[in-house]
Every structure is written in structure tokens, then in C-alpha cells.
Design an enzyme around this catalytic site. Sequence first.
Site, mmCIF file in Angstrom:
data_model
loop_
_atom_site.group_PDB
_atom_site.id
_atom_site.type_symbol
_atom_site.label_atom_id
_atom_site.label_comp_id
_atom_site.label_asym_id
_atom_site.label_seq_id
_atom_site.Cartn_x
_atom_site.Cartn_y
_atom_site.Cartn_z
ATOM 1 N N THR A 133 0.879 -1.175 0.048
ATOM 2 C CA THR A 133 -0.093 0.011 -0.185
ATOM 3 C C THR A 133 0.820 1.198 -0.025
ATOM 4 O O THR A 133 0.366 2.196 -0.661
ATOM 5 C CB THR A 133 -0.912 0.029 1.467
ATOM 6 O OG1 THR A 133 -1.897 -1.231 1.240
ATOM 7 C CG2 THR A 133 -1.641 1.348 1.381
ATOM 8 N N ASP A 189 1.591 -6.837 -4.215
ATOM 9 C CA ASP A 189 0.669 -6.781 -2.989
ATOM 10 C C ASP A 189 1.101 -7.992 -2.130
ATOM 11 O O ASP A 189 1.289 -9.108 -2.694
ATOM 12 C CB ASP A 189 -0.849 -6.815 -3.413
ATOM 13 C CG ASP A 189 -2.079 -6.778 -2.188
ATOM 14 O OD1 ASP A 189 -1.722 -7.637 -1.471
ATOM 15 O OD2 ASP A 189 -2.821 -5.936 -2.328
ATOM 16 N N SER A 190 1.318 -7.579 -0.990
ATOM 17 C CA SER A 190 1.897 -8.640 -0.310
ATOM 18 C C SER A 190 1.219 -9.940 0.006
ATOM 19 O O SER A 190 1.585 -11.118 0.555
ATOM 20 C CB SER A 190 2.326 -8.186 1.004
ATOM 21 O OG SER A 190 1.670 -7.907 2.112
ATOM 22 N N SER A 191 -0.137 -9.784 -0.428
ATOM 23 C CA SER A 191 -0.974 -10.979 -0.122
ATOM 24 C C SER A 191 -0.458 -11.912 -1.102
ATOM 25 O O SER A 191 -0.823 -13.441 -0.968
ATOM 26 C CB SER A 191 -2.432 -10.625 -0.188
ATOM 27 O OG SER A 191 -2.877 -9.757 -1.296
ATOM 28 N N THR A 215 1.312 -4.566 4.346
ATOM 29 C CA THR A 215 1.048 -4.873 5.855
ATOM 30 C C THR A 215 0.563 -6.269 5.941
ATOM 31 O O THR A 215 0.764 -6.934 6.850
ATOM 32 C CB THR A 215 0.140 -3.887 6.424
ATOM 33 O OG1 THR A 215 -1.007 -3.968 5.716
ATOM 34 C CG2 THR A 215 0.809 -2.522 6.495
ATOM 35 N N ASP A 216 0.016 -6.824 4.732
ATOM 36 C CA ASP A 216 -0.796 -8.268 5.006
ATOM 37 C C ASP A 216 0.095 -9.181 5.416
ATOM 38 O O ASP A 216 -0.324 -10.207 6.254
ATOM 39 C CB ASP A 216 -1.654 -8.685 3.703
ATOM 40 C CG ASP A 216 -2.932 -7.811 3.484
ATOM 41 O OD1 ASP A 216 -3.178 -6.930 4.377
ATOM 42 O OD2 ASP A 216 -3.292 -7.616 2.369
ATOM 43 N N GLN A 252 -4.236 -20.275 19.411
ATOM 44 C CA GLN A 252 -5.002 -19.318 18.691
ATOM 45 C C GLN A 252 -5.138 -18.162 19.345
ATOM 46 O O GLN A 252 -5.582 -16.926 18.942
ATOM 47 C CB GLN A 252 -6.283 -19.876 18.180
ATOM 48 C CG GLN A 252 -6.423 -20.970 17.416
ATOM 49 C CD GLN A 252 -7.983 -21.634 17.221
ATOM 50 O OE1 GLN A 252 -8.818 -21.020 17.708
ATOM 51 N NE2 GLN A 252 -8.035 -22.656 16.849
ATOM 52 N N CYS A 253 -4.631 -18.132 20.738
ATOM 53 C CA CYS A 253 -5.166 -16.798 21.714
ATOM 54 C C CYS A 253 -4.520 -15.482 21.231
ATOM 55 O O CYS A 253 -5.079 -14.578 21.399
ATOM 56 C CB CYS A 253 -4.863 -17.234 22.925
ATOM 57 S SG CYS A 253 -6.028 -18.505 23.735
HETATM 58 N N1 ASP Z 1 -2.953 -5.482 0.534
HETATM 59 C C1 ASP Z 1 -1.929 -4.478 0.926
HETATM 60 C C2 ASP Z 1 -0.509 -5.272 0.964
HETATM 61 O O1 ASP Z 1 -0.187 -6.346 1.932
HETATM 62 C C3 ASP Z 1 -1.958 -4.056 2.204
HETATM 63 C C4 ASP Z 1 -0.753 -3.018 2.743
HETATM 64 O O2 ASP Z 1 0.061 -2.959 2.340
HETATM 65 O O3 ASP Z 1 -1.114 -2.517 3.533
HETATM 66 O O4 ASP Z 1 0.227 -5.067 0.167
#
Ligand code: ASP
Length: 331
Positions: free
Chosen positions: A11, A55-57, A87-88, A275-276
Site C-alpha cells: 500500500t 501486493d504482499s498477499s 502490511t498483510d 490461537q489466543c
Molecule cells: N494488501 C496490501 C499488501 O499487503 C495491504 C498493505 O500494504 O497494507 O500489500
Amino acid sequence: MKIYIAYTGGTIGMVPSDNGLVPDAAFAKQLADQLGQYKELEHECVIESYETLIDSSNAAPKDWAMIGRDIENKWQDFDAFIVLHGTDTMAYTAAALNYMIAPSKKPIIVTGAQVPLYKARSDAMNNVLGAVSACEHLVAKKRQGVFLFFADRLIEGDRAHKSHTSDWRAFRSVNSPAYGELGIDWEWRDSHFSQLLIKPPMKFRIPDMEEGTVTMLPVFPGVQAEHWQGLLNEKVKGAVLLSYGAGNAPDKNAALLGVLKAASERGVVIVNVSQCGAGSVVAGAYAAGSALTNAGVVSGKDSTYEAAFARLHVLIGLGMDSREIKDIFNR
Ligand code: ASP
């Protein structure tokens, strides 16, 4: 100080497209221009954009290795490294770098943003400038390592967890206070500093990580052997078991435990993580947890699932056998 900044995607440098936000190669120049405006930053920052921005996903273990190798290749030329990332899956990448470059003798800081740089209310510059500031202080104090910086927190590479989708403070430090917190000035956790003084020699151990060798096994009410059988296919050599509470899973389902036992017997390392989201797995606290130990599952203790997953990938990629890997987790 010479700082290498790698833009991998995410992002922070995205722009709108017909399908939503996408990473933009022009971001590196925009960031360089913005950083150039701050005359008090007397560092030489070299910003490079990766050829394929993601996109890091979409990130996979081979991307962790690519970032690690990029840092290794530039190691002698820079005092500190900043990785700009989505961030993902940022917590996974920070953990993987932490295990591949261990213990790093220079600061390596992964950061990104919730809102892209081109937007008026972006957190991009705050995070980049915070990461730069962390590099300055860590180098000056002769403290190093792999960290994730976000909002105002500097989190150790294997402690980070993305805990909020939209808050500026998107990450938290799991089972450990943040290493540093940035207000007007830094506040450091001095006890951590002293712990890190004794360090073994540094090594780059960046394997060719084969995708799909590590999986996750969710525990949920009514989970069946069939749910896990598909996940524990022939290719899999490691698994993170996402258990309840202090490390429990149903112990009255023999078929379910049988799947774990069979996988474990063929050399799959299964690591138990709660999982907590905070606290530790306590092997043997409940009979429901002991059943997992008897099936060959090892305790991930207070690890995050991201760190356990990345660690398994790195150790398997290095060619270690299940006994060696289990010993490392048991240590
Ligand atoms: N979907 C974005 C990613 O992980 C989200 C982000 O960067 O905040 O690349």
C-alpha cells in the site's frame, strides 16, 4: 550513514487502478524527493524498486529469500536496510528475515503504510522516517537485528502480528514489550538491549524455499480428520497447528490424532501454536494437550504463528531433518 531502502510493493507505494490499489514503480522517485526535502537527514538513502512489485498477499517464501539475497548482496555497501512491504504478510517476512539473517549485525527494518504516500493523510512518511530514526539510534547504540516498525512501535522481527485492519497501529508485539516506542523521543526497553549483547557470529542462511512445504492446521469445533488430511499432503514437511488456549485440540477423536501421528511419523514437523494471540502453549497442562504431544507435535511455546511458519520454512529449506528441527523448537 548509508541506508538501502527496497520497495517490494504494498500500500505504501500504491496508486488507484480500475480494480483498486496497485503498486507503482514511480513511488521510489516520489519517496526520494520527499526524503530529500528534510535537510536534517544527513544520510545517503538509496531507494530501489523491485522489478515485480506485489501486493504482499501474493508474497511467497521465495519472495522472502529474494529480499534476503538482495540485502546480502548489498551488505558491505550500507549501514542499515529498510524493506518497504505490504502490511498483510509483513509479519511473516520480518520473521523470515530474522531467521535467515541471524543475528543481524546491522539494522534491518521492515515497514509499510496503511494509506498510500500519494494520499493527504498517509502514514507512509511517518513510518519511513520512524524506520530511518530507528536505524540511526540502533547504529549509534550498536544494537542491531531485524525489526518491524509501524506507527510508533519498533517490534522484534519474530514478535510482530498484524492485529488491526485499519488502525494506524496495525501491528502489535506479541508476548514481549515493543523493543522501542517512538514519541517525540525514543523509549527503549533496556532489558532487551542487555539480552542482545551476547550474540553468536552472524550468518546469512538463505535457502531456496520450496512453496507448499509448510501448512497450517486450524483447530475448530467439529474439526475432522478429513479437514487435515488434504492439508498434510505428500509435499508437506512442516505444519503449524493452531490450537485452542494453552495448546489444546480435541483428544476424543482418534482419527484426528491419527492423522497427526501418521504425518509426524513420516517426518512432518508439527508445531503447536495457540490461537489466543498472546500467552504460551503449555504442553501437558491438559489431557487434551498431552494427546498432541503423544502424537508427536512439538510446542511452539510463545511463538506467533507467523514466526513458527517462517521458521519451519527456513529450517526445512536449509535441508534439516525433522529431528534437528524439533530440537531447535524444543530448545
Ligand atoms: N494488501 C496490501 C499488501 O499487503 C495491504 C498493505 O500494504 O497494507 O500489500
